[in-house]
Design a protein around this motif. Structure first.
Motif, PDB file in Angstrom:
ATOM      1  N   GLU B 261     103.720  57.812  79.972  1.00 39.03           N
ATOM      2  CA  GLU B 261     104.214  59.153  79.634  1.00 39.03           C
ATOM      3  C   GLU B 261     104.533  59.245  78.133  1.00 39.03           C
ATOM      4  O   GLU B 261     104.208  60.237  77.474  1.00 39.03           O
ATOM      5  N   ILE B 262     105.149  58.197  77.590  1.00 37.59           N
ATOM      6  CA  ILE B 262     105.455  58.190  76.155  1.00 37.59           C
ATOM      7  C   ILE B 262     104.146  58.256  75.354  1.00 37.59           C
ATOM      8  O   ILE B 262     104.026  59.005  74.376  1.00 37.59           O
ATOM      9  N   ARG B 263     103.131  57.500  75.787  1.00 39.35           N
ATOM     10  CA  ARG B 263     101.849  57.506  75.088  1.00 39.35           C
ATOM     11  C   ARG B 263     101.239  58.918  75.096  1.00 39.35           C
ATOM     12  O   ARG B 263     100.739  59.398  74.090  1.00 39.35           O
ATOM     13  N   ARG B 264     101.334  59.591  76.252  1.00 39.07           N
ATOM     14  CA  ARG B 264     100.784  60.942  76.367  1.00 39.07           C
ATOM     15  C   ARG B 264     101.516  61.897  75.405  1.00 39.07           C
ATOM     16  O   ARG B 264     100.886  62.665  74.671  1.00 39.07           O
ATOM     17  N   LEU B 265     102.841  61.807  75.376  1.00 44.42           N
ATOM     18  CA  LEU B 265     103.625  62.678  74.493  1.00 44.42           C
ATOM     19  C   LEU B 265     103.317  62.384  73.026  1.00 44.42           C
ATOM     20  O   LEU B 265     103.211  63.292  72.202  1.00 44.42           O
ATOM     21  N   VAL B 266     103.166  61.100  72.715  1.00 43.10           N
ATOM     22  CA  VAL B 266     102.874  60.709  71.326  1.00 43.10           C
ATOM     23  C   VAL B 266     101.494  61.242  70.937  1.00 43.10           C
ATOM     24  O   VAL B 266     101.302  61.760  69.830  1.00 43.10           O
ATOM     25  N   GLU B 267     100.548  61.127  71.848  1.00 42.42           N
ATOM     26  CA  GLU B 267      99.195  61.600  71.496  1.00 42.42           C
ATOM     27  C   GLU B 267      99.167  63.114  71.294  1.00 42.42           C
ATOM     28  O   GLU B 267      98.481  63.616  70.403  1.00 42.42           O
ATOM     29  N   ASP B 268      99.944  63.844  72.083  1.00 39.80           N
ATOM     30  CA  ASP B 268     100.076  65.295  71.858  1.00 39.80           C
ATOM     31  C   ASP B 268     100.676  65.597  70.491  1.00 39.80           C
ATOM     32  O   ASP B 268     100.191  66.433  69.740  1.00 39.80           O
ATOM     33  N   ARG B 269     101.750  64.891  70.203  1.00 43.65           N
ATOM     34  CA  ARG B 269     102.449  65.120  68.932  1.00 43.65           C
ATOM     35  C   ARG B 269     101.580  64.673  67.754  1.00 43.65           C
ATOM     36  O   ARG B 269     101.603  65.286  66.680  1.00 43.65           O
ATOM     37  N   PHE B 270     100.789  63.621  67.976  1.00 41.87           N
ATOM     38  CA  PHE B 270      99.918  63.069  66.930  1.00 41.87           C
ATOM     39  C   PHE B 270      98.923  64.129  66.439  1.00 41.87           C
ATOM     40  O   PHE B 270      98.597  64.177  65.250  1.00 41.87           O
ATOM     41  N   VAL B 271      98.467  64.982  67.330  1.00 41.61           N
ATOM     42  CA  VAL B 271      97.538  66.052  66.913  1.00 41.61           C
ATOM     43  C   VAL B 271      98.184  66.882  65.804  1.00 41.61           C
ATOM     44  O   VAL B 271      97.543  67.244  64.813  1.00 41.61           O
ATOM     45  N   GLU B 272      99.478  67.135  65.959  1.00 38.21           N
ATOM     46  CA  GLU B 272     100.197  67.937  64.948  1.00 38.21           C
ATOM     47  C   GLU B 272     100.482  67.135  63.677  1.00 38.21           C
ATOM     48  O   GLU B 272     100.265  67.623  62.563  1.00 38.21           O
ATOM     49  N   THR B 273     100.962  65.915  63.833  1.00 37.18           N
ATOM     50  CA  THR B 273     101.307  65.130  62.638  1.00 37.18           C
ATOM     51  C   THR B 273     100.042  64.805  61.835  1.00 37.18           C
ATOM     52  O   THR B 273     100.053  64.848  60.610  1.00 37.18           O
ATOM     53  N   ARG B 274      98.954  64.518  62.566  1.00 40.85           N
ATOM     54  CA  ARG B 274      97.693  64.181  61.888  1.00 40.85           C
ATOM     55  C   ARG B 274      97.262  65.322  60.980  1.00 40.85           C
ATOM     56  O   ARG B 274      96.815  65.105  59.852  1.00 40.85           O
ATOM     57  N   ALA B 275      97.427  66.546  61.481  1.00 39.70           N
ATOM     58  CA  ALA B 275      96.996  67.731  60.710  1.00 39.70           C
ATOM     59  C   ALA B 275      97.860  67.925  59.465  1.00 39.70           C
ATOM     60  O   ALA B 275      97.428  68.536  58.489  1.00 39.70           O
ATOM     61  N   ALA B 276      99.093  67.405  59.505  1.00 42.35           N
ATOM     62  CA  ALA B 276     100.009  67.625  58.381  1.00 42.35           C
ATOM     63  C   ALA B 276      99.798  66.614  57.251  1.00 42.35           C
ATOM     64  O   ALA B 276     100.304  66.797  56.150  1.00 42.35           O
ATOM     65  N   PHE B 277      99.077  65.537  57.532  1.00 40.72           N
ATOM     66  CA  PHE B 277      98.789  64.548  56.474  1.00 40.72           C
ATOM     67  C   PHE B 277      97.477  64.930  55.790  1.00 40.72           C
ATOM     68  O   PHE B 277      96.507  65.294  56.450  1.00 40.72           O
ATOM     69  N   ASN B 278      97.470  64.848  54.462  1.00 37.32           N
ATOM     70  CA  ASN B 278      96.304  65.335  53.716  1.00 37.32           C
ATOM     71  C   ASN B 278      95.521  64.224  53.034  1.00 37.32           C
ATOM     72  O   ASN B 278      94.652  64.493  52.213  1.00 37.32           O
ATOM     73  N   GLY B 279      95.852  62.960  53.349  1.00 38.21           N
ATOM     74  CA  GLY B 279      95.120  61.870  52.715  1.00 38.21           C
ATOM     75  C   GLY B 279      95.818  61.278  51.510  1.00 38.21           C
ATOM     76  O   GLY B 279      95.403  60.240  50.997  1.00 38.21           O
ATOM     77  N   ALA B 280      96.897  61.924  51.051  1.00 38.17           N
ATOM     78  CA  ALA B 280      97.644  61.374  49.906  1.00 38.17           C
ATOM     79  C   ALA B 280      98.200  59.996  50.257  1.00 38.17           C
ATOM     80  O   ALA B 280      98.281  59.115  49.397  1.00 38.17           O
ATOM     81  N   ASP B 281      98.550  59.804  51.543  1.00 41.84           N
ATOM     82  CA  ASP B 281      99.099  58.515  51.964  1.00 41.84           C
ATOM     83  C   ASP B 281      98.073  57.390  51.796  1.00 41.84           C
ATOM     84  O   ASP B 281      98.428  56.252  51.524  1.00 41.84           O
ATOM     85  N   LEU B 282      96.787  57.744  51.939  1.00 45.52           N
ATOM     86  CA  LEU B 282      95.744  56.717  51.792  1.00 45.52           C
ATOM     87  C   LEU B 282      95.583  56.310  50.336  1.00 45.52           C
ATOM     88  O   LEU B 282      95.377  55.132  50.022  1.00 45.52           O
ATOM     89  N   GLU B 283      95.696  57.285  49.448  1.00 47.27           N
ATOM     90  CA  GLU B 283      95.643  56.967  48.010  1.00 47.27           C
ATOM     91  C   GLU B 283      96.813  56.072  47.633  1.00 47.27           C
ATOM     92  O   GLU B 283      96.658  55.102  46.881  1.00 47.27           O
TER      93      GLU B 283
END
Lengths: 99, 556
Positions: B261-283
């Motif tokens: 259940e935690i994995r499912r909730l994290v994966e749902d939330r990940f869709v949102e957090t992923r969209a908020a990162f713009n690649g600056a963290d990779l640089e």
């Protein structure tokens, strides 16, 4: 029968130094448990605790600690209070060093 | 090693300026203790049994010699001449005055160190394998990702008021030396084909309700790491039990809801957090990684080492216990024991810190590590320098040859310092080490890890000690419970309780009886204590503890 009231002292840590302090009968904070005021009446103890807690610019974490009256003043009845009045056991630091 | 940018320096200066003003307002009476306490905790300042305590973060356990010298300066100038290294790769100063702490923080900032988020309900100092960048079994150095996590978590606006504290550890090797399974999030650097990624564990932790972390993701690619970790913390931040601090840690959330259940909730939330990162963290990650390039290793003969090993038995004993194979031929990883028999585990004097800094500069490519086992590591020493180095260590009480042995004990500060403790830990460690040194059986006993905590919060990792000792207050008397069979590695396991506890006086004889039973019953000297326990189970140790004549006389 309610349990008889165990004698108490008011104790805390000093705001600046952080070391253990006790409340004396003349309202001074003292460093030595032997000089602390022994409170044998529960109502009086609560009043002394309230008064001491109001002195927040001098002391932190004020509480009542159990003691037993002894020939050299109040004695701790729990090992934690014994360590607080003495200092750590691995170095000769803290109160034991300043006597 | 990571060098602070102008941004880092300015951030720290501003933060220290704010804390200085907060201390002034507390002293003037403008702030109450209730208002001040969360502020001081955010900056690593506790009020302990006898004094304040300042906990300074050593990010992923890595120090330069200049930083180590500054730690020595703090110990001398504002403390009682020593510091205490902890199981979370921090250093604690036990005696600062409140009015001195702003100056201490400014002094730390001069060398790129701080005490931010070493306490409070925040993401704490990110720890890592103390052999990072040197270990032969490593997939990749875990420190760049630990540094990335440090930058991401420091002052992260969403995560300043979490349900409870949150601890992350990273290993770059399959042999786990960072106890990642006992952390809220454990990260293992893994390789899939040519790609480096991260295996994520969640919900581990010791304390009142010990749990082994569970895998939530087998492989998270580099680009997804921060958004994924952010999703995990974010899900827990909403779900975590703020109603009960004993149930607030993520291990309880995972336990109550189940990992699926935690994995499912994290994966749902990940869709949102992923969209908020713009690649600056990779640089930023690339920039960080470049600063962890390996030092310029040299190619030199090491026959000096072989000669010393053949002729000097004291050096040989030290080399056998304190050295580990390095990934580069000709080099070794040297562990400097802070567990001299009878001394306080993890303590180093200012003088010893300076000696260690000098040695790192002279022989160790200017790098030091602090291990969660409360020792110091010089990760890159050429074998030809080891005999010289060993001589200097010997002259300063730093050459104890006991890494991994029965006297290499983890011990929390316990009731000698800690306001939360229910019994003392340090003197128990001192007495065990002294006793087995007198018996001269350490070498014969071999690998045996004793871990001691002075309360249920388990800072001393007792649950994962081969022998764990937990100090409790039972009816106003210090009482010590024993667990056996714990393991802090990739095969992490929680120890089993033997039965009733022992008094302060009786705990060392009890440990002797356990060790005696092991020596009697092992199949060969090669069978370690942990292996013997796994083969034999609890029964023979329980019998030795409770059924012998010695045990009976204690009970009488």
């Amino acid at each position: 029968m309610p349990k008889p009231f165990a004698p108490k002292v008011v104790t805390a840590n000093a705001l600046i130094e952080g070391d253990v302090v006790y409340l004396a009968a003349d309202d001074a904070w003292v460093r030595d448990l032997a000089q602390a005021e022994i409170l044998t009446d529960e109502a009086v103890a609560q009043v002394r605790l309230l008064e001491a807690s109001a002195r927040a610019h001098e002391a932190v974490g004020v509480y009542l600690a159990d003691v037993a009256p002894g020939t050299t003043g109040p004695q701790p009845t729990h090992f934690r209070e014994d360590f607080r009045r003495r200092g750590p056991s691995n170095y000769y630091h803290g109160k034991q060093a300043s006597r | 090693m990571y060098r602070y940018t102008d941004f880092d320096t300015a951030f720290l200066a501003e933060r220290n300026r704010q804390f200085r003003a907060q201390v002034e307002r507390r002293i003037s009476g403008a702030l109450t203790e209730d208002e001040f306490k969360p502020l001081r905790l955010m900056n690593g300042l506790y009020l302990q049994l006898h004094a304040y305590m300042l906990r300074v973060a050593i990010p992923y356990g890595t120090l330069s010699s200049a930083q180590m010298r500054q730690l020595a300066l703090l110990a001398e100038k504002w403390d009682k001449g020593y510091g205490h290294f902890t199981t979370r790769q921090n250093i604690q100063y036990n005696w600062p005055k409140l009015t001195d702490v702003p100056d201490m923080l400014d002094a730390l900032a001069e060398v790129g160190l701080h005490a931010i988020q070493t306490s409070g309900n925040t993401i704490r100092n990110v720890t890592a394998d103390h052999f990072a960048g040197a270990a032969a079994d490593e997939v990749a150095d875990p420190r760049p990702v630990a540094e990335l996590l440090r930058q991401w978590s420091t002052d992260h606006p969403e995560f300043q008021f979490l349900p409870r504290k949150f601890k992350i550890a990273v290993t770059g090797a399959p042999n786990d030396r960072a106890v990642i399974k006992a952390h809220d999030i454990g990260i293992e650097v893994v390789r899939r084909g040519d790609e480096i990624g991260y295996r994520i564990l969640v919900g581990g932790g010791l304390g009142r309700t010990p749990m082994i972390g569970k895998e939530i993701a087998a492989f998270v690619p580099q680009a997804d790491l921060l958004p994924y970790v952010e999703a995990v913390v974010s899900v827990w931040n909403l779900l975590g039990r703020r109603d009960n601090k004993y149930k607030a840690r993520i291990k309880i959330t995972v336990h109550e809801h189940g990992i699926d259940e935690i994995r499912r909730l994290v994966e749902d939330r990940f869709v949102e957090t992923r969209a908020a990162f713009n690649g600056a963290d990779l640089e930023i990650f690339d920039h960080i990684r470049a600063q962890f390039a390996p030092p310029a290793f040299r190619n030199a003969p090491d026959d000096v080492y072989d000669a010393a090993y053949a002729t000097d038995p004291v050096f040989r004993a030290w080399a056998d216990t304190n050295l580990t194979a390095h990934k580069v031929p000709g080099y070794a990883i040297a562990q400097i024991s802070l567990k001299a028999h009878g001394e306080t585990p993890g303590d180093a004097s200012a003088e010893q810190m300076r000696v260690l800094a000098d040695l790192a500069e002279r022989f160790g490519h200017d790098e030091l590590r602090i291990s969660h086992e409360q020792n110091v590591v010089l990760p890159h020493v050429h074998r030809s320098d080891l005999p010289k180095m060993h001589k200097i260590l010997k002259a300063h009480g730093l050459a104890t040859a006991n890494i991994g042995r029965i006297s290499d004990i983890i011990a929390c500060p316990g009731m000698d310092y800690c306001a939360l403790a229910t019994a003392r830990s340090i003197p128990i460690a001192q007495k065990i080490a002294t006793r087995f040194d007198e018996l001269k059986t350490e070498a014969d006993i071999g690998e045996l890890k004793i871990k001691i905590s002075g309360c249920i919060n388990a800072c001393g990792h007792h649950h994962v000690g081969h022998i764990g000792i937990l100090g409790l207050d039972r009816g106003g008397v210090e009482t010590y419970q024993i667990t056996l069979g714990g393991d802090a590695t990739q095969d992490a396991a929680l120890g089993d309780r033997t039965g009733p506890g022992f008094s302060y006086e009786d705990i060392v004889p009890a440990i002797e009886r356990i060790v005696g039973a092991y020596l009697e019953q092992r199949e060969s000297p090669e069978e370690t204590f942990l292996q013997a326990y796994r083969r034999l189970g609890m029964a023979p140790f329980k019998a030795a503890l409770y059924d012998t004549a010695d045990a009976q006389s204690e009970a009488a």
